[in-house]
Design an enzyme around this catalytic site. Structure first.
Site, PDB file in Angstrom:
ATOM      1  N   ASP A   1      65.583  25.369  33.523  1.00 29.86           N
ATOM      2  CA  ASP A   1      65.473  26.866  33.790  1.00 29.86           C
ATOM      3  C   ASP A   1      64.022  26.858  33.624  1.00 29.86           C
ATOM      4  O   ASP A   1      63.662  27.519  32.443  1.00 29.86           O
ATOM      5  CB  ASP A   1      66.604  27.627  33.200  1.00 29.86           C
ATOM      6  CG  ASP A   1      66.435  28.937  33.725  1.00 29.86           C
ATOM      7  OD1 ASP A   1      66.176  29.298  34.867  1.00 29.86           O
ATOM      8  OD2 ASP A   1      66.529  29.933  32.774  1.00 29.86           O
TER       9      ASP A   1
ATOM     10  N   CYS B   1      62.774  32.072  38.132  1.00 31.39           N
ATOM     11  CA  CYS B   1      63.200  33.689  38.465  1.00 31.39           C
ATOM     12  C   CYS B   1      61.787  34.123  38.897  1.00 31.39           C
ATOM     13  O   CYS B   1      61.439  35.211  38.898  1.00 31.39           O
ATOM     14  CB  CYS B   1      63.616  34.448  37.155  1.00 31.39           C
ATOM     15  SG  CYS B   1      62.317  34.258  35.924  1.00 31.39           S
TER      16      CYS B   1
ATOM     17  N   LYS C   1      72.889  30.540  30.225  1.00 27.52           N
ATOM     18  CA  LYS C   1      73.230  29.448  30.941  1.00 27.52           C
ATOM     19  C   LYS C   1      73.695  28.355  30.168  1.00 27.52           C
ATOM     20  O   LYS C   1      74.530  27.744  30.462  1.00 27.52           O
ATOM     21  CB  LYS C   1      72.080  28.915  31.789  1.00 27.52           C
ATOM     22  CG  LYS C   1      71.331  29.825  32.735  1.00 27.52           C
ATOM     23  CD  LYS C   1      70.355  29.187  33.654  1.00 27.52           C
ATOM     24  CE  LYS C   1      69.664  30.267  34.680  1.00 27.52           C
ATOM     25  NZ  LYS C   1      69.124  31.458  33.885  1.00 27.52           N
TER      26      LYS C   1
ATOM     27  N   ALA D   1      66.388  26.461  26.776  1.00 19.52           N
ATOM     28  CA  ALA D   1      68.142  27.367  26.778  1.00 19.52           C
ATOM     29  C   ALA D   1      67.958  28.838  26.102  1.00 19.52           C
ATOM     30  O   ALA D   1      68.765  29.505  26.630  1.00 19.52           O
ATOM     31  CB  ALA D   1      69.103  26.646  25.917  1.00 19.52           C
ATOM     32  N   ALA D   2      66.945  29.184  25.430  1.00 19.27           N
ATOM     33  CA  ALA D   2      67.032  30.479  25.198  1.00 19.27           C
ATOM     34  C   ALA D   2      66.756  31.397  26.170  1.00 19.27           C
ATOM     35  O   ALA D   2      66.092  31.178  27.166  1.00 19.27           O
ATOM     36  CB  ALA D   2      65.899  30.749  23.946  1.00 19.27           C
ATOM     37  N   PRO D   3      67.644  32.494  26.109  1.00 16.26           N
ATOM     38  CA  PRO D   3      68.240  32.949  25.066  1.00 16.26           C
ATOM     39  C   PRO D   3      69.922  32.598  24.911  1.00 16.26           C
ATOM     40  O   PRO D   3      70.708  32.906  24.039  1.00 16.26           O
ATOM     41  CB  PRO D   3      68.424  34.635  25.354  1.00 16.26           C
ATOM     42  CG  PRO D   3      68.327  34.730  26.763  1.00 16.26           C
ATOM     43  CD  PRO D   3      67.406  33.557  27.292  1.00 16.26           C
ATOM     44  N   GLY D   4      70.230  31.963  26.010  1.00 17.20           N
ATOM     45  CA  GLY D   4      71.633  31.114  25.881  1.00 17.20           C
ATOM     46  C   GLY D   4      72.562  31.348  26.995  1.00 17.20           C
ATOM     47  O   GLY D   4      73.550  30.645  26.936  1.00 17.20           O
TER      48      GLY D   4
ATOM     49  N   GLU E   1      65.471  24.445  22.795  1.00 19.97           N
ATOM     50  CA  GLU E   1      64.269  25.568  22.910  1.00 19.97           C
ATOM     51  C   GLU E   1      63.051  25.243  22.221  1.00 19.97           C
ATOM     52  O   GLU E   1      62.979  24.701  21.377  1.00 19.97           O
ATOM     53  CB  GLU E   1      64.787  26.817  22.410  1.00 19.97           C
ATOM     54  CG  GLU E   1      63.869  27.944  22.429  1.00 19.97           C
ATOM     55  CD  GLU E   1      63.351  28.320  23.974  1.00 19.97           C
ATOM     56  OE1 GLU E   1      62.103  28.320  23.872  1.00 19.97           O
ATOM     57  OE2 GLU E   1      63.983  28.163  24.768  1.00 19.97           O
TER      58      GLU E   1
ATOM     59  N   ASP F   1      59.851  19.480  21.842  1.00 22.24           N
ATOM     60  CA  ASP F   1      59.088  19.362  23.097  1.00 22.24           C
ATOM     61  C   ASP F   1      59.975  18.459  24.227  1.00 22.24           C
ATOM     62  O   ASP F   1      60.608  17.369  23.562  1.00 22.24           O
ATOM     63  CB  ASP F   1      57.837  19.085  22.640  1.00 22.24           C
ATOM     64  CG  ASP F   1      56.689  18.921  24.126  1.00 22.24           C
ATOM     65  OD1 ASP F   1      56.823  18.282  24.780  1.00 22.24           O
ATOM     66  OD2 ASP F   1      56.164  19.961  24.029  1.00 22.24           O
TER      67      ASP F   1
END
Length: 462
Positions: A174, A227, A112, A107-110, A130, A157
């Protein structure tokens, strides 16, 4: 831009004749985009350049110094790459399918995670995880700015989620990737790229998905994104999920005018076709059928909130309950509190709900997160509006002079955006802005120019 020869070979395999146009585009400056908060962003005048696939997404004509903009610190908007906002296209699906329990694995940096929190109904829960401990802090900070109480932030994890069998209606992966789609924004990624790194990333991505697969209920949705451009980390991984794990690729509505390339049921964002960076997106559905997630972990027990007579209870809206953890009091949605607290049986929960107050001696001190949240009662504290220079001084945690301010705790605002708290003790005003988030850069005493987002444009310092 010197793209490695092996990388170019993978790109030509994935995109064919598109590569020449892509390379030319990568020499241009990347676009700047933000996503407005659906409630707090309303204080900002409408910006005319919309991100087509995200109703709250906006493009900026140039990059301002976000650090010097109080609205940024208030969470009125989030600086996010436009392509990654495509997740917003799943909002209708979430509503139609009753998606209520969602996991964001990486999730980081947040960005989405904040978007997912918006997409969930009032009885929904988001677990924003994260894996890397050093990145958890920025995730907590950004989610606090977004201000939703139905979010639990964890540091686990992916394999730890297997114990929560069939709990989630949707899972976002992601995936950590080779970063080819971010080469023009992060040139260092070119130096770190290698064929071996691509292979390693692809293997890691499969492990992450396989580890969390048991936590997804049959019929639930896996959202997979990266990405990067190569097929190994993208289409080939999706094919592996379908053949090895038991999933089917599902379509996402797109408009032909958006420039998104649909390929094998997946979606590619190519910088020369869209106003955004390189991005890959796929929606998969787990084979089989099962009712919606159980909406509580196994063995959940009724949580006992603090007495409503406690002073901070007057600071929160009535449909939230308070819970204590040492000297800290936090607010959770009353209807979800037991379930959210029970998540701590299965996961390493770093933060959940909204921090409301901290006990110091006999005094309850309001937490800055409360001011940024949807939890606080609008009339809980007298509000004080600051001008731009004073607001920046507040965010830098400097001493304040506020004429005619009432005694006690004050809600500090700038143009309607809530920033945090201060306390007027008569002889002085104590600045209560958190030390960890204070502005550490020098700022000039400039007049704010006319700009659609009230952002100070001084060029490239954001």
């Amino acid at each position: 831009m010197q793209i490695p020869r092996e990388c170019m070979a993978l790109w030509r395999e994935a995109m064919g004749s598109e590569c020449d146009a892509l390379l030319a585009c990568l020499e241009e400056a990347p676009p700047v985009s933000i996503r407005l908060h659906p409630q707090k962003g309303r204080v900002l005048p409408e910006y005319p350049i919309l991100v087509s696939w995200c109703p709250t997404g906006r493009y900026l004509s140039e990059r301002p110094s976000f650090t010097l903009d109080p609205h940024f610190h208030a969470g009125a908007y989030y600086v996010q790459e436009a392509s990654s906002m495509f997740l917003a296209q799943l909002a209708p699906l979430f509503r139609e399918q009753g998606v209520k329990r969602v996991l964001d694995v990486c999730a980081a940096p947040g960005g989405k995670a904040g978007l997912l929190a918006e997409m969930l109904p009032q009885d929904g829960i988001l677990v924003a995880n994260e894996v890397i401990r050093s990145r958890v802090g920025v995730l907590c900070e950004n989610m606090a700015k977004w201000g939703y109480a139905h979010v639990a932030i964890t540091n686990n994890d992916p394999k730890d989620f297997a114990r929560m069998s069939h709990y989630f209606d949707a899972i976002l992966v992601d995936a950590p990737c080779s970063g080819e789609g971010m080469f023009r924004k992060e040139p260092q990624a070119i130096q770190e790229w290698s064929p071996e790194a691509v292979q390693l990333c692809a293997q890691r991505q499969r492990r992450i998905v396989a580890d969390v697969w048991e936590a997804l209920r049959p019929g639930g949705y896996l959202i997979y994104s990266s990405c990067t451009f190569n097929r190994l980390e993208n289409e080939e991984n999706v094919a592996w999920m379908c053949s090895r794990l038991g999933a089917s690729v599902r379509p996402v509505p797109i408009d032909s005018d958006w420039g998104i390339v649909e390929q094998e049921g997946c979606y590619r964002f190519l910088p020369h076709r869209v106003q955004g960076e390189g991005f890959f997106f796929a929606l998969l559905q787990k084979n089989g059928e099962e009712p919606l997630s159980r909406h509580k972990p196994p063995g959940a027990k009724k949580a006992m909130p603090l007495n409503r007579q406690l002073a901070p209870s007057n600071w929160v809206q009535e449909y939230y309950s308070l819970f204590a953890k040492n000297e800290l009091v936090k607010a959770l949605p009353s209807a979800l509190a037991s379930e959210m607290l029970e998540l701590e049986i299965f996961l390493r929960v770093v933060q959940s709900g909204v921090a409301v107050a901290r006990l110091k001696g006999k005094d309850w001190i309001p937490e800055a997160d409360l001011a940024l949240s949807q939890v606080m009662r609008p009339d809980a504290f007298p509000a004080v509006e600051l001008d731009l220079t004073t607001a920046r001084r507040y965010l830098a945690r400097e001493a304040l002079v506020i004429k005619d301010a009432p005694l006690g705790y004050l809600l500090i605002q700038y143009q309607g955006s809530r920033l945090g708290f201060a306390k007027n003790i008569g002889s002085r005003i104590n600045n209560l802005y958190p030390k960890s988030g204070r502005i550490r850069m020098d700022f000039p005493n400039l007049i704010l120019p006319k700009h659609s987002l009230n952002l100070l444009v001084i060029g490239g310092l954001g």
